[in-house]
Every structure is written in structure tokens, then in C-alpha cells.
Enzyme design. Structure first.
Site, PDB file in Angstrom:
ATOM      1  N   THR A 181       0.868  -1.178   0.000  1.00 59.11           N
ATOM      2  CA  THR A 181       0.000   0.000   0.000  1.00 59.11           C
ATOM      3  C   THR A 181       0.909   1.233   0.000  1.00 59.11           C
ATOM      4  OG1 THR A 181      -1.576  -1.348   1.204  1.00 59.11           O
ATOM      5  CG2 THR A 181      -2.081   0.991   1.064  1.00 59.11           C
ATOM      6  N   HIS A 182       1.834   1.246  -0.935  1.00 55.35           N
ATOM      7  CA  HIS A 182       2.781   2.351  -1.050  1.00 55.35           C
ATOM      8  C   HIS A 182       2.545   3.043  -2.390  1.00 55.35           C
ATOM      9  CE1 HIS A 182       5.505  -0.271   1.750  1.00 55.35           C
ATOM     10  NE2 HIS A 182       4.383   0.119   2.323  1.00 55.35           N
TER      11      HIS A 182
END
Ligand SMILES: Cc1cc2nc3c(=O)[nH]c(=O)nc-3n(C[C@H](O)[C@H](O)[C@H](O)COP(=O)(O)OP(=O)(O)OC[C@H]3O[C@@H](n4cnc5c(N)ncnc54)[C@H](O)[C@@H]3O)c2cc1C
Ligand code: SF4
Lengths: 590, 233
Positions: free
Chosen positions: A518-519
């Protein structure tokens, strides 16, 4: 259109995750009237993360109990300009947060500062290797802020979050056992490193034998009892193995709840509303400032106009960009002409890994944390000769594991059937006999990796979904293939019975299904030039000076590290500019 | 930690199980507890699945995780109960998913799930088509085939050789994923009966406190699993 207008506030904050909590706390100290609007539910350690309910792999790990619900909020994805984008109908590749605390509830806690060269990547590449090594279409940019400038603000974030680690470079002096390649720091971490699991030790020993420099990965998990600058307490981590994707039941994981929110909620000039999704930032008639926000009050079903003098966009990188696009703040980016700034330079994270199975080693994989582990930075962005290797970027390499949850984390040797008698035999034989080494690396931004509004799909309010255009590129694939050769060498030196590697290879297409990270970064990037950045160096919108945008949407391209250390530091940097410079005299600061 | 009314005390059972493990082998510990017996699977009344669907799911689960050899099978773990309950609930109805059109079910699989149908509906429409394929190709519906033929039929389904329409193409993937979920999830969801799969692989379940066990080399953790409701196996 709004059916209700609420009394004006000095500050409205959109989203109450890490950045929203930080900005709330810092500005509350100025005595301003602050309202935070959070689209999700209220959450706290008790009752929402408490023992034993939190230890439910199906509910939280597999069915995404704490995350964003696509029925309410999602985006569409395509790999190139020709493809038709399709909605992310259920979560997979990344898992945005929802509810008080945001993704800070269910993150892993791996907390890094970027390397000094990452803040000025374009300048570094041009000065060191020459501009002609930059591939066609790669839009490298500087952040317009340096590691030295941000150092005190990283320190502040690490002290508030309560990070366990071992410094490698204090004021230019290399520290034994720390990361020798990190930018100079003013002090050690607030807590010593966590204990290592055996697999991490095996990796560290193998890496050391090969001449590399292993160090404990900095972690947002308390290794000891700790009280932070806001008087908030953390207790030592239990190594419970239910960390990432879960809230911590033990007050050990750095999260907005444990580190900030209880102190913030006690401030009389701060309030927050949940189930309040901001639909749009409203612009003044002259278009140079915002007048407040319109939000959907889920309790009453009304659209509410909330006037405010200052609008802080803290909604997570992807939602920040979506809101700016919907609100007409800043010119949308056009990949054909290269003009416009909102949506520009979206990028992601390039990861890969090698797994090993050992018949005669027993690892107890359920003993784990979201973050501990041993890392080497010998192949990091600052350590690679880009001209010689033929790519720009780098990775950190870690031996670690986060838990042994059997649905998601069962790792079986290649060739094992996916079901049937042989599968069942294999889970009995191999569970607990596996370790892995992973690379976590940079990802560059390109002319055609960007975010805009989808022409077809709408959300529940009838607003266009955001559209992501993204695919893996040769440069970044070369980088990960380079890491593969280095990691496999280390892995082989451990003499596993079986070994298998998973790295993107030439021609790899972005797959939205398996979780990656989730970057998600970029899309509302910071920089020195309003033609190529949405925000100035203080995260202030070039177009509306009372709109400030926090989070990883500000990164011009991705760093090789997990983003939260960097975006936490940036939030404190922006808060300082707001407090010292903007509030006494509101105006464009640059 | 405070003990909440109606909640198992963590301190209590951790202490209890540490002491228990030191003195007694696991089997004796298990026997010392009184276990509620669940009704036999053939008396279970499904909440979502029809009788025909239920017998298919029973037979398919039995092949995906058979009972022979070491370790429990899907049927021993009551996985079909789990699947039935999942299909009746939020997952089966795709309650939290984005289910607005237009749909492109035949799109590149890398772009993810694109069917207009929720998982429960996919089971409902795919099972009769697969059964028809079994009868056409092998002369019998799936439950009545011999084990080897059942395995090859499931393999054909997995490989996409059964020619399901694109909106049903995720059927096998759901069936397999749900079977493994039911095998390994906490028993409160209806499967993993008596935590047999956890005991088999050596996963301690919801214990959640291992500070004393970090870094031990090649030492096997001695305690058996606990469930969310405090049960021990
Ligand atoms: C499983 C997982 C593991 C991770 N591990 C790591 C890690 O190890 N290291 C690391 O550095 N990072 C990690 N991350 C990423 C990290 O969680 C994020 O970088 C960080 O939380 C971002 O902070 P933020 O304040 O920008 O957004 P968030 O913390 O996501 O907060 C944003 C909030 O805004 C709310 N919101 C959104 N839109 C609206 C709207 N329109 N109106 C009102 N409210 C809105 C959301 O509901 C949310 O609560 C991980 C993430 C996940 C999901
Ligand atoms: S591993 Fe540690 S920090 Fe993570 S959830 Fe468990 S106790 Fe909390």
C-alpha cells in the site's frame, strides 16, 4: 449541493489517519478551532482491536475487516493509455485504510527515512552519471527539500511514533551495527531494536559473511515501555504474528490511536466527526483560496458545507489526488502534452523475494512482528553505479517474517500441487520450515504513469472514480532482477533444501490481484516549479494557498523504502511552516 | 489485561495451558476438556446451499482436501459448513465490493474480478454447468464419479477446460480459496472443527503472546492451539 451549512472552523482536516492526527495535534497547540472529518467509523484499541477478537485471520487478514470498502470507494485501473480501465471491485494489490487511525491501524510499522540522494534524485543522477542515462519517458524530479532540512522533523516523527532501531550514522559518525548508508541523524532511535527471530539472524549472519552490513530494521513496534512527547504510552511488543492487516491489541504498534489521538481528543479546541466523507473542496470565487469543504454526513444523509480558513488534505495519497481532481484545484495532468500537475508522477513500489525451505530447521513462524528483521542497504539507491548497471534505483534487502497465519502465510515449495493429498502432506511437512529474504525497492515515475478521472465509472455519490494508469517499466524490472542475483547468492550460502524466487521479469504486466504494497505515491507532488509540481516545498498548493496536502502523494517518485517515515517527517515539516510562517500571515509561502 | 464480562481471560488460559503443557501430553489435555459435539454433516441444514449444491460442495471439498494420509481432511474439519455460511453472508453477497456496471467479465485476468455476479451467485450458476459437463464427459454427476475421475474433473475445471462463461470463470478459484479458508480459519466461522488443521501443522491460533519465544533456534513451540472462544485443542 449542500443542504446544511455548519458553523465555520479555523481548520478542517480531511481524514484522520497518521497525517491528519499529526496536523490536528500540531495546530491544536496553536489554539485554533479544528474539525477533522473522517469518512469511516470511530476506532480505538479497546474495543476495536482487543484480545482475542482481533486474532481472526479470516475477518481481518482475508476479508479486510479494517480496510476501505470498494462499494463505497474505489478506483479504476489500466496499464496503458490504450486500455479501458476497469474498477478495482474488491481489494487486492493495495489496501487503503478507512476509519479513525486510517491505514495506521493495520500497517506493518517499517519506518524509514529516505536516503539523502533520494530527495534530490534528478540532480544526483545528472551530477554523478549525466542526464543521458535517464531513460526516455522517466520523469525524475527533486523534492526541493533536503535530508538536512528534514532531519529534525524525522526525529520528531520517530519520537512520537516510538520507533525501535539502532542508528547507523549520528551526526556523520558511523555507528557499529547500524545502517552505515543512512543520512546523518541527530540522535539514536527512541527505543533499542526489537529482538530477532532466528530466520532474521540466519540471514544477517549469511550477509555478514559476504561482507555486507546487516542492521535491525527500524520498527514502529515498542521494544520496551515508552512514553512519547505527547505523554502517550506504548508497551513492549508481544511478537504476536497478527500485526500487519490487524490492529495491535497490546498498545505496542505505533499507530495514530496509541501515539496521538487520545491526547488530541482531550484538546478542547479539537473535534472530529466520523462517517463524514468529504466530497469536494470548495473554491472561493477568485479561485485562489478554498472556502471549506462539502461532505456527506452518513448519519443524516445530508450534504454539509463546512466553512474553514485552512483546508488540510490528509485523506491518503490516492484520495488526496481524487479530491483535488474533483475540486478543480490545480490543472489536471495530461500525459500526451505533459502539461498539468494533478495526477502527475504516480508511482508504486518494486518488491521481490527468495524463499528457502529447510527440512531440519524449525522456525515457529507464528512468532513474528510486522516489522522486525535484519536488513542490508549495500544495494541501496546511494550505493549503485547506475551508469554501469543500466538502471536507476535501489532496494533494501531484509530477512524477516511477519507471522505464520495459515490461510495467507502458508509457503510451500515450488511444484507442490495447490490441492489434494499431496498439498495436505506438504502443509504438514513444510509449515514452519520456511524462511525468506525480500527486496523492497524504488519505483520511478514516467510520463504515462498517472492518475485522472475515469470517463465511465461513478461512485455512490455519482462522482467519477479516479483512474490509475500504471505498468511496470524496464528500468525498474532491471533493478529488481539485479537484486535477485544478489539475494540468491545470500540464500544459496544458507544451503536450503529447496529455494524459489519471485521477481518481476522482462515484460511483466501489473497484476491488480495479489497484495503488493500500500505504497501508492505521487499524483500531487512537491517541487520547485509550479509547472511540474502541485505543491511547493512546504506541501502548500501552488493554486490555493490555504489548501495543504499531506501524505505520500507528495513524493515525486517512489523511494526504495516504505513511505510512512518520510510522510510523517514531511507532515511535521509542513506543520512547522504553517505554525511559524503561514498562520501569522496567510499567503503563498514560495 | 482486564477481564471483560463474557470474555475468556487471557491470563487465565495462558497460565493454565503453560502449566498443562508442562505436565501432560496434548492428547491428554484435549481429553480433559468437555467438547460440544457438532451435528453430523448429513444432518446440517444449509443456510444458503440447496440440497444438490450441498452434496456437490461436500464431494468437492473432500477431493480438494481429502481425509486420507496425515492430517484432517476438509470434511473432518466441517469445511462445507464454513462455505455455506460464507455464501450466505457478506462475502457471498459481495456486500463490500464495487458491483456497478458496465462489466467486462472477459477482460485480462490481471485486471481483477470483473463479473456482474456475487460469489454466491457464481456458485449457484456454475455448479449445474459443471455437473452437466461431468455427466457429458464422464456419464455421472460429480458426487458419483470415482476418486480419480473426480480429481481429473476438478483439474479440468481449474484449467478452464470446462468452458464456463466468463462471468463464472472465478468459480474454481473461489471454491479452492473458500475450502482452504474453512480449513484454516478460526472455528467460530464454522470450519476447522476442533482446530484440527492448526494442531496438524502446529499453529497455536489466538495465543498472541510469544515474547519468550523470539529467537529460539530449532526449538518447537510446545503448546497446542486456542480458539477465539477460549477452546483449546
Ligand atoms: C497492510 C499494510 C501494511 C503497511 N505497512 C507499512 C509499513 O510497514 N511501513 C510504511 O511505511 N507504510 C506501511 N503502510 C502504508 C501506511 O499505512 C501509509 O503510508 C500511511 O498510513 C499513510 O498515512 P496517511 O495519513 O497519508 O493516510 P491514512 O493513514 O490512510 O489515513 C487517511 C484517512 O483518510 C480517510 N479518508 C479518505 N478519504 C476521505 C474523504 N474523502 N473524507 C474523509 N475522510 C477520508 C480514510 O478513511 C483514512 O482514515 C502499510 C499499509 C497497509 C495497508
Ligand atoms: S506484533 Fe507486536 S506490535 Fe504487532 S500487533 Fe503484535 S504485539 Fe502489536
Amino acid at each position: 449541493m449542500a443542504t446544511r451549512t455548519d458553523p465555520k472552523k479555523d481548520v478542517v482536516i480531511i481524514g484522520l489517519g497518521w497525517t491528519g492526527a499529526i496536523m490536528g495535534m500540531e495546530l491544536a497547540q496553536e489554539g485554533l478551532e479544528i474539525l477533522a472529518l473522517e469518512r469511516g467509523e470511530d476506532r480505538d484499541t479497546v474495543p476495536d482491536f482487543q484480545y482475542p477478537e482481533m486474532f481472526d485471520e479470516l475477518k481481518y487478514g482475508i476479508r479486510y475487516g479494517l480496510m476501505q470498502k470498494p462499494a463505497k470507494s474505489t478506483l479504476t485501473i489500466r496499464r496503458n493509455l490504450e486500455e479501458t480501465a476497469l474498477p478495482q471491485r474488491h481489494l487486492g494489490s493495495f489496501l487503503p485504510g478507512d476509519g479513525v487511525g486510517g491505514a495506521g491501524s493495520h500497517w506493518n510499522g517499517q519506518t524509514w527515512r529516505p536516503q539523502a540522494v533520494e530527495y534530490r534524485l534528478r540532480s544526483y543522477v545528472e551530477e554523478t552519471f549525466g542526464a543521458d542515462i535517464i531513460p526516455e519517458g522517466m520523469q525524475l524530479q527533486d523534492w526541493d527539500v533536503t535530508a538536512e532540512e528534514l532531519e529534525p522533523f524525522h526525529t520528531k516523527f520517530e519520537n512520537v511514533a516510538g520507533i525501535s532501531g539502532l542508528a547507523g550514522n549520528i551526526n556523520g559518525k558511523i555507528q557499529e551495527g547500524g545502517n552505515p548508508f543512512e543520512a546523518p541523524r541527530s540522535a539514536d532511535y527512541p527505543m533499542p531494536p526489537l529482538k530477532n527471530t532466528w530466520d532474521s539472524e540466519l540471514f544477517a549472519e549469511a550477509a555478514r559473511n559476504m561482507g555486507y552490513h546487516p542492521f535491525p530494521r527500524p520498527s514502529g513496534h515498542a521494544s520496551t515501555a515508552y512514553v512519547n512527547d505527547y505523554g502517550m504510552q506504548l508497551g513492549p511488543c508481544n511478537y504476536c504474528g497478527f500485526c500487519e492487516r490487524f490492529g495491535c491489541n497490546n498498545y505496542s504498534k505505533s499507530s495514530p490511536h496509541v501515539c496521538i489521538l487520545d491526547a488530541l481528543k482531550r484538546k478542547p479546541n479539537f473535534s472530529y466527526k466520523t462517517r463524514s466523507e468529504v466530497l469536494q473542496i470548495e473554491k472561493a470565487a477568485d479561485g485562489k483560496t478554498a472556502t471549506g469543504v462539502t461532505y456527506f454526513d452518513e448519519r443524516t444523509g445530508e450534504q454539509v458545507f463546512q466553512p474553514a480558513d485552512l483546508v488540510l488534505v490528509c485523506a491518503y495519497s490516492l484520495h488526496n489526488v481524487h479530491l483535488l481532481l474533483l475540486s478543480g484545484i490545480g490543472q489536471p495532468y495530461d500525459p500526451v502534452t505533459g502539461e498539468g500537475v494533478i495526477g502527475r508522477n504516480y508511482s508504486y513500489q518494486m518488491t521481490g523475494g527468495t524463499s528457502m525451505w529447510f527440512k531440519d530447521k524449525q522456525f515457529n513462524p507464528f512468532v513474528g512482528t510486522g516489522s522486525a528483521g535484519m536488513t542490508i542497504d549495500d544495494f541501496s539507491t546511494s550505493q549503485i553505479d547506475f551508469a554501469k548497471e543500466g538502471f536507476i534505483g535501489g532496494s533494501y534487502i531484509t530477512g524477516s517474517h511477519s507471522g505464520g497465519r495459515p490461510i495467507q502465510q502458508m509457503s510451500l515449495p515450488p511444484g507442490t500441487p495447490g490441492w489434494g493429498s499431496d498439498w495436505k502432506q506438504a502443509i504438514g511437512e513444510w509449515y514452519g520450515h520456511n524462511m525468506s529474504i525480500g527486496s523492497h525497492g524504488s519505483d520511478m515515475a514516467y510520463r504515462d504513469t498517472y492518475l485522472d478521472l475515469d470517463p465511465t465509472y461513478k461512485d455512490r455519490h455519482g462522482r467519477p472514480l479516479m483512474r490509475m494508469t500504471f505498468d511496470w517499466k524496464d528500468n525498474d524490472i532491471k533493478m529488481t532482477q539485479f537484486m535477485k542475483t544478489k539475494i540468491e547468492e545470500i540464500a544459496e550460502s544458507l544451503n536450503p533444501d529447496i529455494m524459489a524466487s519471485g521477481y518481476k521479469s522482462e515484460g511483466a504486466a501489473y497484476d491488480v490481484r495479489p497484495y503488493q504494497t500500500t505504497h501508492n505515491v505521487g499524483g500531487a507532488i512537491m517541487g520547485a516549479d509550479p509547472k511540474t509540481s502541485a505543491l511547493n516545498r512546504y506541501l502548500q498548493s501552488w493554486d490555493c494557498h490555504n489548501v495543504w496536502v499531506m501524505g505520500a502523494s507528495a513524493f515525486p517518485q517512489n523511494i526504495q523504502y516504505n513511505p510512512t517515515g518520510a510522510l510523517g517527517g514531511l507532515a511535521y515539516w509542513a506543520a512547522e511552516a504553517l505554525r511559524k510562517d503561514y498562520l501569522p500571515n496567510p499567503r503563498p509561502l514560495v | 489485561m482486564r477481564d471483560m464480562p463474557g470474555r475468556p481471560s487471557r491470563r487465565g488460559f495462558l497460565k493454565g495451558s503453560v502449566a498443562g503443557a508442562a505436565l501432560l501430553p496434548l492428547a491428554a489435555q484435549a481429553a480433559a476438556q468437555t467438547k460440544e459435539e457438532a451435528p453430523p454433516l448429513d444432518q446440517y441444514e444449509p443456510v444458503y446451499l440447496t440440497a444438490d449444491e450441498w452434496s456437490f460442495v461436500m464431494a468437492a471439498c473432500d477431493r480438494l482436501i481429502p481425509s486420507d494420509g496425515d492430517g484432517p481432511g476438509a470434511i473432518d474439519c466441517r469445511v462445507p459448513v464454513f462455505i455455506d455460511r460464507q455464501l450466505a453472508g457478506e462475502f457471498g453477497k459481495a456486500e463490500t465490493w464495487y458491483m456497478k456496471g458496465p462489466y467486462a467479465p472477459a477482460a485480462d485476468p490481471n485486471l481483477g474480478f470483473q463479473s456482474p455476479l456475487a460469489p454466491a451467485e457464481i456458485y449457484r450458476q456454475a455448479i449445474p454447468l459443471f455437473q452437466e459437463w461431468c455427466r457429458k464427459s464422464h456419464g455421472e454427476s460429480f458426487e458419483n464419479l470415482d476418486v480419480a475421475t473426480q480429481n481429473s474433473a476438478l483439474t479440468a475445471l481449474q484449467k478452464g477446460e470446462v468452458n464456463l462463461p466468463p462471468e463464472l470463470r472465478d468459480f474454481f478459484a473461489f471454491l479452492l480459496a473458500n475450502t482452504k479458508e474453512g480449513y484454516f480459519a478460526d472455528p467460530s466461522h464454522g470450519g476447522n472443527y476442533q482446530m484440527q488443521s492448526w494442531a496438524y501443522i502446529g499453529f497455536p491460533g489466538a495465543r498472541g503472546a510469544y515474547a519468550e519465544w523470539v529467537g529460539r533456534e530449532n526449538a518447537k513451540y510446545p503448546l497446542g492451539p486456542v480458539a477465539l472462544n477460549g477452546d483449546r485443542s
